[in-house]
Scaffold this motif. Structure first.
Motif, mmCIF file in Angstrom:
data_model
loop_
_atom_site.group_PDB
_atom_site.id
_atom_site.type_symbol
_atom_site.label_atom_id
_atom_site.label_comp_id
_atom_site.label_asym_id
_atom_site.label_seq_id
_atom_site.Cartn_x
_atom_site.Cartn_y
_atom_site.Cartn_z
ATOM 1 N N TRP A 57 0.539 -0.850 0.421
ATOM 2 C CA TRP A 57 0.083 0.474 -0.019
ATOM 3 C C TRP A 57 1.149 1.140 -0.246
ATOM 4 N N LEU A 58 1.621 0.933 0.851
ATOM 5 C CA LEU A 58 2.659 2.270 0.648
ATOM 6 C C LEU A 58 3.430 2.478 0.070
ATOM 7 N N ASN A 59 3.937 1.671 -0.688
ATOM 8 C CA ASN A 59 5.171 2.125 -2.156
ATOM 9 C C ASN A 59 3.910 2.520 -3.479
ATOM 10 N N TYR A 60 2.941 1.573 -3.388
ATOM 11 C CA TYR A 60 2.153 1.511 -4.974
ATOM 12 C C TYR A 60 0.812 2.625 -5.148
ATOM 13 N N TYR A 61 0.805 2.919 -4.006
ATOM 14 C CA TYR A 61 -0.624 3.461 -4.104
ATOM 15 C C TYR A 61 -0.580 5.327 -3.209
ATOM 16 N N VAL A 62 1.219 4.864 -2.175
ATOM 17 C CA VAL A 62 1.112 6.211 -1.952
ATOM 18 C C VAL A 62 2.695 7.080 -2.160
ATOM 19 N N TYR A 63 4.102 6.011 -1.762
ATOM 20 C CA TYR A 63 4.449 6.866 -2.807
ATOM 21 C C TYR A 63 4.634 6.551 -3.663
ATOM 22 N N GLN A 64 4.476 5.995 -4.695
ATOM 23 C CA GLN A 64 4.819 6.061 -6.547
ATOM 24 C C GLN A 64 3.694 7.000 -6.955
#
Length: 304
Positions: A288-295
């Protein structure tokens, strides 16, 4: 990379002892890094326990994360000290001018109360609406997920005859979805709730995509098609003993509950539970943090 936390937050000592990478504000100020900013609206009675559970998973990602802790009202907490709340928690009015990369809204022990009868329902709706404009992606857990299903998408929950509590097997409904990368064919997760959302209503909703289900526990992971809202009907953040503690609490209050299923070895409450959902929970939060927040989040938060 670490989770950035306020100096002297009690969860910090616990997480440091577990080799979870957390960094106090005083040290983080010397680093020239744009951290991911995450707001946590903590609705659970035991604030410190829930803080620790969430920070444990947030601290298992390769991103530096800065958190703000928010409370829903100024009423004194029965299970958390006044000093703790005053030191580490903010009110909505203090942060509603800000933007955030991510937000987590926890569950709440309100499963048998109609939403409109919840004392802070109007405020919850206000915060959910605010998040759609000020947060790149919001994660709703358990009761908060049902509240978001209802307020944002018009899906009403159905109350269950008995509490659905235990550790259940789940399968993924979709393939090649970034949120599910690395998931096994089957995985387990805890549930503890008195209601559910009809699977067919989720599947037929034009703005939602059902990603994981359980034959026993029903819908589990739902993602909005604009990727702004992730709705989790269980508790991937729970510790080994959390369901046991809830079970003991309910027994002491003479509530008509059964022991959590698939949880105690040999179904014996005297046995220490075995954790078999932690790897899934960590992967879920990391994805979630990588693909939907950070990216997805802009470098300058004012552009959210």
């Amino acid at each position: 990379m670490p989770v950035r936390i306020p100096d002297n937050l009690p969860a910090g000592k616990i997480l440091n002892a577990e080799n979870i990478f957390v960094m106090p504000d005083s040290r983080a100020l010397h680093q020239d890094i744009r951290p991911i900013r995450v707001l946590v609206l903590n609705l659970m009675p035991n604030k410190i326990e829930t803080e620790t559970q969430l920070l444990r998973m947030l601290g298992n990602t390769p991103l530096q994360i800065e958190i703000d802790l928010m409370r829903i009202h100024e009423k004194q907490s029965k299970h958390t000290s006044v000093d703790h709340m005053a030191t580490f928690y903010c009110d909505f009015e203090q942060i509603n001018h800000r933007n955030y990369d991510g937000m987590i809204v926890t569950g709440a022990p309100l499963g048998q109360i109609n939403f409109e009868e919840v004392s802070y329902w109007t405020r919850i709706c206000e915060i959910i609406d605010w998040s759609q404009q000020h947060v790149t992606s919001t994660l709703f857990l358990c009761w908060a997920a049902h509240a978001a299903f209802y307020h944002l998408y018009g899906l009403k929950r159905q109350l269950l005859k008995r509490k659905r509590v235990g550790v259940f097997k789940h399968v993924c409904c979709k393939q090649h979805v970034p949120l599910l990368r690395g998931f096994d064919d089957q995985f387990t997760a805890p549930h503890s709730r008195f209601s559910e959302i009809d699977i067919e209503k989720i599947v037929s909703h034009p703005d939602l995509e059902l990603l994981a289900v359980s034959d026993e526990a029903g819908a589990y992971i739902t993602l909005s098609k604009d990727m702004k809202n992730l709705l989790i009907t269980g508790h991937p953040e729970y510790d080994r003993e959390t369901l046991a503690q809830e079970y003991e609490r309910d027994l002491q209050q003479n509530l008509p509950v059964e022991k959590p299923v698939n949880y105690f070895p040999d179904e014996n409450p005297q046995c220490t539970p075995i954790t078999n959902w932690r790897s899934h929970g960590n992967l879920l939060i990391s994805n979630w943090l990588n693909y939907y927040v950070y990216q997805e989040t802009p470098y300058k938060l004012e552009k959210v």
